[in-house]
Design an enzyme around this catalytic site. Sequence first.
Site, mmCIF file in Angstrom:
data_model
loop_
_atom_site.group_PDB
_atom_site.id
_atom_site.type_symbol
_atom_site.label_atom_id
_atom_site.label_comp_id
_atom_site.label_asym_id
_atom_site.label_seq_id
_atom_site.Cartn_x
_atom_site.Cartn_y
_atom_site.Cartn_z
ATOM 1 N N ASP A 1 0.853 -1.186 0.000
ATOM 2 C CA ASP A 1 0.000 0.000 0.000
ATOM 3 C C ASP A 1 0.891 1.239 0.000
ATOM 4 O O ASP A 1 2.024 1.208 0.503
ATOM 5 C CB ASP A 1 -0.917 0.018 1.224
ATOM 6 N N GLU B 1 0.724 5.767 0.436
ATOM 7 C CA GLU B 1 -0.004 7.005 0.700
ATOM 8 C C GLU B 1 0.678 8.090 -0.122
ATOM 9 O O GLU B 1 1.906 8.064 -0.312
ATOM 10 C CB GLU B 1 0.011 7.362 2.188
ATOM 11 N N GLU C 1 -6.327 18.283 1.700
ATOM 12 C CA GLU C 1 -7.225 17.139 1.506
ATOM 13 C C GLU C 1 -6.480 15.808 1.638
ATOM 14 O O GLU C 1 -7.034 14.818 2.114
ATOM 15 C CB GLU C 1 -7.925 17.209 0.148
ATOM 16 N N HIS D 1 -4.370 10.834 5.404
ATOM 17 C CA HIS D 1 -3.328 10.021 6.053
ATOM 18 C C HIS D 1 -2.637 10.688 7.234
ATOM 19 O O HIS D 1 -1.884 10.030 7.960
ATOM 20 C CB HIS D 1 -2.268 9.579 5.038
ATOM 21 N N HIS E 1 -5.575 6.668 7.086
ATOM 22 C CA HIS E 1 -5.176 5.647 6.115
ATOM 23 C C HIS E 1 -3.665 5.427 6.224
ATOM 24 O O HIS E 1 -2.888 5.902 5.401
ATOM 25 C CB HIS E 1 -5.540 6.088 4.694
ATOM 26 N N ASP F 1 -3.089 -0.558 6.862
ATOM 27 C CA ASP F 1 -3.941 -0.961 5.738
ATOM 28 C C ASP F 1 -3.444 -2.259 5.109
ATOM 29 O O ASP F 1 -4.243 -3.102 4.680
ATOM 30 C CB ASP F 1 -3.994 0.149 4.685
#
Length: 228
Positions: free
Chosen positions: A7, A9, A52, A57, A149, A154
């Site tokens: 994963d 970010e 945003e 995260h 996140h 995750d």
Amino acid sequence: MREIVLDTETTGLDPQAGHRIVEIAGVELINHVATGETQQLYINPEREVPEEAYRVHGLGLDYLKTFPTFAEQAQTFLDFIQDARLVIHNAKFDLGFLNAELEWTGRPRLTNDSVDTVEMARKRFPGAQVNLDALCKRFEIDNSARDFHGALLDCQLLAEVYLELRGGRQPGLALASESGRTQGTSSGPQFVKRERTPREPRPHAPSEAEEQAHQAMLAKLSNPLWQQ
């Protein structure tokens, strides 16, 4: 079979618009079972983090600028994944960013096989929500720690979701794997030879009282087989 649940970010949605990766994480699976080996890299994106993205995260530039850039950590990432199959939720997004970052450092794009768990979930549950939170709820996986996140968390949740999407854990295989580790080997379950103490044979000859009772019974029979 080695797989890496992966994963990332990022600062935004499109690397071609100048957005960068701020975190990469991976969880190693061997034969679909987590080994405990993980990787988590925070990355200086060398640019501002939009509000945003920060709300998603929680990683701001003041924190991230204390870490090395992607170029400085790219080989560490590649050494971890090697040629493993990559398990990614919405693989097109993460692979798009990873390949862009690699190209910016002069390295080739990834050639690893990949599995997109979004596509797996859509095939299994047509029309249903397939984001990670929805799948955790469906499979009763505890995601209560997921305030932001975070890439590593995750990955850990996705590893469980991936297992469920494949049909669920097979307890026998898990126990066999644990048995192998108990014996100090990673090559699979080991069978332990146990020494058994011989037991003395039990006597089966009838006692005198049993012989007398048997003769008394025969005397009551007409032409018993035992006396022919």
